[in-house]
Design a protein around this motif. Structure first.
Motif, PDB file in Angstrom:
ATOM      1  N   THR A   1       1.005  -1.146  -0.074  1.00 27.15           N
ATOM      2  CA  THR A   1      -0.239  -0.072  -0.089  1.00 27.15           C
ATOM      3  C   THR A   1       0.856   1.160   0.084  1.00 27.15           C
ATOM      4  OG1 THR A   1      -1.730   1.236   1.301  1.00 27.15           O
ATOM      5  CG2 THR A   1      -0.272   0.007   2.340  1.00 27.15           C
ATOM      6  N   ASP A   2       0.269   2.325  -0.604  1.00 30.32           N
ATOM      7  CA  ASP A   2       1.251   3.639  -0.533  1.00 30.32           C
ATOM      8  C   ASP A   2       1.177   4.362   0.893  1.00 30.32           C
ATOM      9  OD1 ASP A   2       1.819   3.428  -3.310  1.00 30.32           O
ATOM     10  OD2 ASP A   2      -0.012   4.230  -3.974  1.00 30.32           O
ATOM     11  N   ASP A   3       0.118   3.843   1.599  1.00 30.66           N
ATOM     12  CA  ASP A   3      -0.046   4.564   2.902  1.00 30.66           C
ATOM     13  C   ASP A   3      -0.691   3.759   3.953  1.00 30.66           C
ATOM     14  OD1 ASP A   3      -1.005   6.039   5.275  1.00 30.66           O
ATOM     15  OD2 ASP A   3      -1.799   7.867   3.941  1.00 30.66           O
ATOM     16  N   ILE A   4      -0.061   3.198   4.654  1.00 34.90           N
ATOM     17  CA  ILE A   4      -0.131   1.833   5.443  1.00 34.90           C
ATOM     18  C   ILE A   4      -1.164   2.250   6.548  1.00 34.90           C
ATOM     19  CG2 ILE A   4       1.748   1.774   7.047  1.00 34.90           C
ATOM     20  CD1 ILE A   4       1.862  -1.221   6.826  1.00 34.90           C
ATOM     21  N   GLU A   5      -0.916   3.428   7.125  1.00 31.44           N
ATOM     22  CA  GLU A   5      -1.722   3.975   8.314  1.00 31.44           C
ATOM     23  C   GLU A   5      -3.131   4.123   7.902  1.00 31.44           C
ATOM     24  OE1 GLU A   5       1.084   7.063   9.416  1.00 31.44           O
ATOM     25  OE2 GLU A   5       1.318   5.964  11.440  1.00 31.44           O
ATOM     26  N   ALA A   6      -3.180   4.818   6.757  1.00 30.80           N
ATOM     27  CA  ALA A   6      -4.649   5.043   6.100  1.00 30.80           C
ATOM     28  C   ALA A   6      -5.305   3.747   5.669  1.00 30.80           C
ATOM     29  CB  ALA A   6      -4.713   5.918   5.007  1.00 30.80           C
ATOM     30  N   THR A   7      -4.596   2.879   5.217  1.00 32.00           N
ATOM     31  CA  THR A   7      -5.201   1.331   4.901  1.00 32.00           C
ATOM     32  C   THR A   7      -5.408   0.594   6.218  1.00 32.00           C
ATOM     33  OG1 THR A   7      -3.857   1.385   2.976  1.00 32.00           O
ATOM     34  CG2 THR A   7      -4.793  -0.722   3.804  1.00 32.00           C
ATOM     35  N   HIS A   8      -4.605   0.864   7.126  1.00 30.45           N
ATOM     36  CA  HIS A   8      -5.018   0.206   8.473  1.00 30.45           C
ATOM     37  C   HIS A   8      -6.224   0.669   9.034  1.00 30.45           C
ATOM     38  CE1 HIS A   8      -4.635  -0.034  13.088  1.00 30.45           C
ATOM     39  NE2 HIS A   8      -4.412  -1.253  12.633  1.00 30.45           N
ATOM     40  N   ARG A   9      -6.518   2.102   9.122  1.00 33.83           N
ATOM     41  CA  ARG A   9      -7.495   2.871   9.538  1.00 33.83           C
ATOM     42  C   ARG A   9      -8.819   2.178   8.793  1.00 33.83           C
ATOM     43  NH1 ARG A   9      -4.259   7.087   9.914  1.00 33.83           N
ATOM     44  NH2 ARG A   9      -5.152   7.792   7.815  1.00 33.83           N
ATOM     45  N   GLU A  10      -8.680   2.265   7.646  1.00 33.65           N
ATOM     46  CA  GLU A  10      -9.791   1.860   6.667  1.00 33.65           C
ATOM     47  C   GLU A  10     -10.362   0.265   6.801  1.00 33.65           C
ATOM     48  OE1 GLU A  10     -10.327   1.038   2.018  1.00 33.65           O
ATOM     49  OE2 GLU A  10      -9.185   2.397   2.415  1.00 33.65           O
TER      50      GLU A  10
ATOM     51  N   PRO B   1       0.517  -1.064  12.426  1.00 30.44           N
ATOM     52  CA  PRO B   1       1.570  -0.879  11.690  1.00 30.44           C
ATOM     53  C   PRO B   1       2.871  -0.341  12.458  1.00 30.44           C
ATOM     54  CG  PRO B   1      -0.287   0.013  10.591  1.00 30.44           C
ATOM     55  CD  PRO B   1      -0.807  -0.125  11.857  1.00 30.44           C
ATOM     56  N   VAL B   2       3.800  -0.868  12.192  1.00 27.54           N
ATOM     57  CA  VAL B   2       4.952  -0.396  12.820  1.00 27.54           C
ATOM     58  C   VAL B   2       6.106  -0.056  11.431  1.00 27.54           C
ATOM     59  CG1 VAL B   2       5.889  -2.667  13.161  1.00 27.54           C
ATOM     60  CG2 VAL B   2       6.572  -0.870  14.528  1.00 27.54           C
ATOM     61  N   LYS B   3       7.007   0.999  12.128  1.00 30.87           N
ATOM     62  CA  LYS B   3       7.949   1.286  11.048  1.00 30.87           C
ATOM     63  C   LYS B   3       9.420   0.392  11.452  1.00 30.87           C
ATOM     64  CE  LYS B   3      10.370   4.845   8.530  1.00 30.87           C
ATOM     65  NZ  LYS B   3      10.445   6.205   8.146  1.00 30.87           N
ATOM     66  N   GLN B   4       9.792  -0.290  10.514  1.00 33.63           N
ATOM     67  CA  GLN B   4      10.937  -1.001  10.647  1.00 33.63           C
ATOM     68  C   GLN B   4      12.219  -0.344   9.765  1.00 33.63           C
ATOM     69  OE1 GLN B   4      11.247  -3.663  12.377  1.00 33.63           O
ATOM     70  NE2 GLN B   4       8.930  -4.192  12.795  1.00 33.63           N
ATOM     71  N   SER B   5      13.260  -0.781   9.935  1.00 39.68           N
ATOM     72  CA  SER B   5      14.471  -0.343   8.870  1.00 39.68           C
ATOM     73  C   SER B   5      14.265  -0.232   7.574  1.00 39.68           C
ATOM     74  CB  SER B   5      15.737  -0.959   9.613  1.00 39.68           C
ATOM     75  OG  SER B   5      15.676  -2.078   9.140  1.00 39.68           O
ATOM     76  N   TRP B   6      13.454  -1.246   7.099  1.00 36.48           N
ATOM     77  CA  TRP B   6      13.182  -1.765   5.784  1.00 36.48           C
ATOM     78  C   TRP B   6      11.775  -1.260   5.228  1.00 36.48           C
ATOM     79  CZ3 TRP B   6       9.045  -4.682   6.554  1.00 36.48           C
ATOM     80  CH2 TRP B   6       9.126  -5.327   7.620  1.00 36.48           C
ATOM     81  N   GLY B   7      11.078  -0.528   6.087  1.00 35.97           N
ATOM     82  CA  GLY B   7       9.987   0.012   5.693  1.00 35.97           C
ATOM     83  C   GLY B   7       8.802  -0.349   6.688  1.00 35.97           C
TER      84      GLY B   7
ATOM     85  N   GLY C   1      -8.732 -16.528  10.110  1.00 36.10           N
ATOM     86  CA  GLY C   1      -7.701 -16.111  11.111  1.00 36.10           C
ATOM     87  C   GLY C   1      -6.363 -16.359  10.303  1.00 36.10           C
ATOM     88  N   THR C   2      -6.141 -16.411   9.092  1.00 34.13           N
ATOM     89  CA  THR C   2      -4.859 -16.492   8.302  1.00 34.13           C
ATOM     90  C   THR C   2      -4.418 -15.202   8.164  1.00 34.13           C
ATOM     91  OG1 THR C   2      -5.745 -18.449   7.098  1.00 34.13           O
ATOM     92  CG2 THR C   2      -3.793 -17.257   6.062  1.00 34.13           C
ATOM     93  N   ARG C   3      -3.120 -15.072   8.740  1.00 34.40           N
ATOM     94  CA  ARG C   3      -2.375 -13.841   8.704  1.00 34.40           C
ATOM     95  C   ARG C   3      -1.826 -13.638   7.092  1.00 34.40           C
ATOM     96  NH1 ARG C   3      -1.253 -15.979  13.453  1.00 34.40           N
ATOM     97  NH2 ARG C   3       1.122 -16.389  12.859  1.00 34.40           N
ATOM     98  N   PHE C   4      -2.001 -12.253   6.855  1.00 36.43           N
ATOM     99  CA  PHE C   4      -1.126 -11.869   5.718  1.00 36.43           C
ATOM    100  C   PHE C   4      -0.341 -10.309   5.895  1.00 36.43           C
ATOM    101  CE2 PHE C   4      -4.930 -13.982   4.336  1.00 36.43           C
ATOM    102  CZ  PHE C   4      -4.531 -14.570   3.189  1.00 36.43           C
ATOM    103  N   ALA C   5       0.690 -10.236   5.332  1.00 35.41           N
ATOM    104  CA  ALA C   5       1.627  -9.117   5.391  1.00 35.41           C
ATOM    105  C   ALA C   5       1.044  -8.102   4.705  1.00 35.41           C
ATOM    106  CB  ALA C   5       2.940  -9.520   5.064  1.00 35.41           C
ATOM    107  N   LEU C   6       1.096  -6.974   5.168  1.00 37.78           N
ATOM    108  CA  LEU C   6       0.751  -5.680   4.641  1.00 37.78           C
ATOM    109  C   LEU C   6       1.915  -4.473   4.629  1.00 37.78           C
ATOM    110  CD1 LEU C   6      -1.084  -3.891   3.337  1.00 37.78           C
ATOM    111  CD2 LEU C   6      -1.946  -2.995   5.586  1.00 37.78           C
ATOM    112  N   ARG C   7       2.546  -4.256   3.657  1.00 32.10           N
ATOM    113  CA  ARG C   7       3.880  -3.534   3.716  1.00 32.10           C
ATOM    114  C   ARG C   7       3.672  -2.240   2.773  1.00 32.10           C
ATOM    115  NH1 ARG C   7       8.952  -5.303   2.266  1.00 32.10           N
ATOM    116  NH2 ARG C   7       9.330  -3.117   2.606  1.00 32.10           N
ATOM    117  N   GLN C   8       4.613  -1.291   3.510  1.00 26.18           N
ATOM    118  CA  GLN C   8       4.751   0.048   2.792  1.00 26.18           C
ATOM    119  C   GLN C   8       6.365   0.308   2.835  1.00 26.18           C
ATOM    120  OE1 GLN C   8       2.688   3.631   4.233  1.00 26.18           O
ATOM    121  NE2 GLN C   8       4.452   4.850   3.941  1.00 26.18           N
ATOM    122  N   ASP C   9       6.654   0.506   1.608  1.00 24.30           N
ATOM    123  CA  ASP C   9       8.220   0.899   1.334  1.00 24.30           C
ATOM    124  C   ASP C   9       8.551   2.304   1.813  1.00 24.30           C
ATOM    125  OD1 ASP C   9       8.853  -1.701   0.553  1.00 24.30           O
ATOM    126  OD2 ASP C   9       8.279  -1.166  -1.463  1.00 24.30           O
TER     127      ASP C   9
END
Length: 118
Positions: free
Chosen positions: A73-82, A94-100, A110-118
């Protein structure tokens, strides 16, 4: 990418009405159903296949996804809220890591999927 689900109707509603995918194919063949959805960006098809009896999703630590499908996603915080407003479960915000930016969401099973923002 194939996603094994216990209920194709529930999976179809989740991926189309909540996540925003479109149905690419939904056809019966024999006693089964072939169900594909196209991701909102139009680049990936997910095949929602009925899991056979005894199927178990891959084991994963609580801080990792079960699936190797990563969504971007381009905006992980907005996607998380939506998605949270639509009832999607996130094991952690969402949490900011060194890689994004990184988060995980769960489908109705209950299957977990990753959501990323670079």
């Amino acid at each position: 990418m194939v996603l094994y689900v216990s209920d194709q109707a529930v999976a179809r509603r989740f991926w189309t009405e909540v996540i925003g995918c479109t149905v690419a194919t939904d056809a019966e063949y024999g006693d089964e159903r072939w169900l594909e959805v196209l991701t909102p960006d139009g680049h990936t098809r997910l095949v929602l296949t009925k899991a056979q009896p005894g199927f178990e999703r891959p084991a994963a630590r609580d801080d990792l996804p079960h699936s190797n499908v990563f969504f971007y996603t381009d905006d992980i915080e907005a996607t998380h809220r939506e998605l949270t407003a639509k009832g999607v479960a996130f094991p952690a915000p969402p949490v900011k890591q060194s890689w994004g930016w990184w988060a995980m969401f769960e489908d109705p099973e209950g299957t977990r999927f990753a959501l990323r923002q670079d």
